[in-house]
Enzyme design. Sequence first.
Site, mmCIF file in Angstrom:
data_model
loop_
_atom_site.group_PDB
_atom_site.id
_atom_site.type_symbol
_atom_site.label_atom_id
_atom_site.label_comp_id
_atom_site.label_asym_id
_atom_site.label_seq_id
_atom_site.Cartn_x
_atom_site.Cartn_y
_atom_site.Cartn_z
ATOM 1 N N GLY A 45 -2.571 -17.037 22.320
ATOM 2 C CA GLY A 45 -3.762 -17.209 21.754
ATOM 3 C C GLY A 45 -4.130 -18.505 22.167
ATOM 4 C CD GLU A 97 -0.596 -13.647 15.627
ATOM 5 O OE1 GLU A 97 -0.986 -12.580 15.154
ATOM 6 O OE2 GLU A 97 -0.776 -14.280 16.776
ATOM 7 C CD GLU A 155 4.166 -11.411 21.996
ATOM 8 O OE1 GLU A 155 3.001 -11.025 22.769
ATOM 9 O OE2 GLU A 155 3.911 -11.480 20.797
ATOM 10 C CG ASN A 213 -0.883 -7.486 18.746
ATOM 11 O OD1 ASN A 213 -1.375 -7.028 17.786
ATOM 12 N ND2 ASN A 213 -0.027 -8.642 18.657
ATOM 13 C CD1 TRP A 214 -6.263 -3.897 20.542
ATOM 14 C CD2 TRP A 214 -7.503 -2.530 19.186
ATOM 15 N NE1 TRP A 214 -6.825 -2.620 21.220
ATOM 16 C CE2 TRP A 214 -7.397 -1.841 20.258
ATOM 17 C CE3 TRP A 214 -8.262 -2.010 18.126
ATOM 18 C CZ2 TRP A 214 -8.283 -0.681 20.714
ATOM 19 C CZ3 TRP A 214 -8.850 -0.856 18.378
ATOM 20 C CH2 TRP A 214 -9.126 -0.324 19.645
ATOM 21 C CE LYS A 215 -2.441 -11.381 18.683
ATOM 22 N NZ LYS A 215 -1.846 -12.709 18.993
ATOM 23 C CG HIS A 240 3.211 -10.720 16.778
ATOM 24 N ND1 HIS A 240 2.475 -11.957 16.330
ATOM 25 C CD2 HIS A 240 2.774 -10.478 17.915
ATOM 26 C CE1 HIS A 240 1.867 -12.287 17.472
ATOM 27 N NE2 HIS A 240 1.953 -11.376 18.336
ATOM 28 N N GLY A 281 -2.726 -9.616 23.758
ATOM 29 C CA GLY A 281 -3.676 -9.946 22.391
ATOM 30 C C GLY A 281 -5.167 -10.029 22.772
ATOM 31 N N GLY A 282 -5.771 -11.175 22.991
ATOM 32 C CA GLY A 282 -6.944 -11.458 23.193
ATOM 33 C C GLY A 282 -7.750 -10.502 24.151
ATOM 34 C CB SER A 321 -2.597 -17.030 27.207
ATOM 35 O OG SER A 321 -2.712 -17.636 25.974
HETATM 36 P P1 PGA Z 1 -2.645 -13.381 23.276
HETATM 37 O O1 PGA Z 1 -1.847 -12.364 22.127
HETATM 38 O O2 PGA Z 1 -2.481 -12.557 24.444
HETATM 39 O O3 PGA Z 1 -3.965 -13.544 22.793
HETATM 40 O O4 PGA Z 1 -2.037 -14.696 23.485
HETATM 41 C C1 PGA Z 1 -0.396 -11.883 22.571
HETATM 42 C C2 PGA Z 1 0.370 -11.491 21.435
HETATM 43 O O5 PGA Z 1 0.222 -12.329 20.223
HETATM 44 O O6 PGA Z 1 0.819 -10.351 21.325
#
Ligand code: PGA
Length: 258
Positions: free
Chosen positions: A180, A100, A174, A10-12, A98, A240-241, A219
């Site tokens: 993050g 977010e 999640e 997930n590149w966001k 998600h 994500g990251g 994470s």
């Molecule tokens: P993260 O994000 O790996 O940076 O914690 C995961 C996500 O939000 O899908």
Amino acid sequence: MARKPLVAGNWKMNGDIVANEQLLTALRADLGRALLSRVEVAVCPPYPYLGQAAAWLGGTGIAWGAQNVAALPNGACTGDVSAAMLVDLGCQWAIVGHSERRQMAGETDAQVAARISICKLHGVGVIACIGETLDEREAGRTEAVLGRQVDAIAAALVDPVHRLPAQRVVLAYEPVWAIGTGRTASPEMAQAAHRFVRERLARQGYRHANATRILYGGSVKPANATGLFAMPDVDGGLIGGASLVADEFLAICRAAAA
Ligand code: PGA
């Protein structure tokens, strides 16, 4: 029940045309057929880069998907992208719900369910996200929150109209406090939540609960991936990251394939 693991990046709202090309080139070079026979891999860039992902990943066996999808089929939805458009761009997946989106855009369980329904109609695989906040966990409400979120998803899944095959329906647990933050759920915490989610799906009448992949996200890094993926109900990760760093993402894919 053997479930083939899925690792989705997930590149966001990250990347640019040059950085993406480097990342996609590395994935294309290092994710060979032998590895992809043991782990399914997908990347979910921002909408404007889906065409770039298609150009670089087409024919490689690596899938691409979107980070969201409109809840309506078409029409007066300024700023939205429809499921049919995702199909046109070769997307196999859409992330829905998600945290977010839930937090920043006020997305409700009902909207998440509507997005799942529209994906079913168009044959777009769904990665439906759920998870509790830190306050909810500390108040002992984790299962209540997950239960509510899963019930809404299950209602959309059991609706008999245009079933998606079980392997195209994925949930991602999640915990919001792990996204993050560098703070990860322990493998045991993830396993307990995943087990609860699978049982809840079954209890709500979803016949494919046992075949449904439940990813862990929050994470995930090369250093903790192996422990998480060793859990019986953890079927891969939503990353994500670490999905923005080729070596890290590749190491996580390898850990899932092991
Ligand atoms: P993260 O994000 O790996 O940076 O914690 C995961 C996500 O939000 O899908």
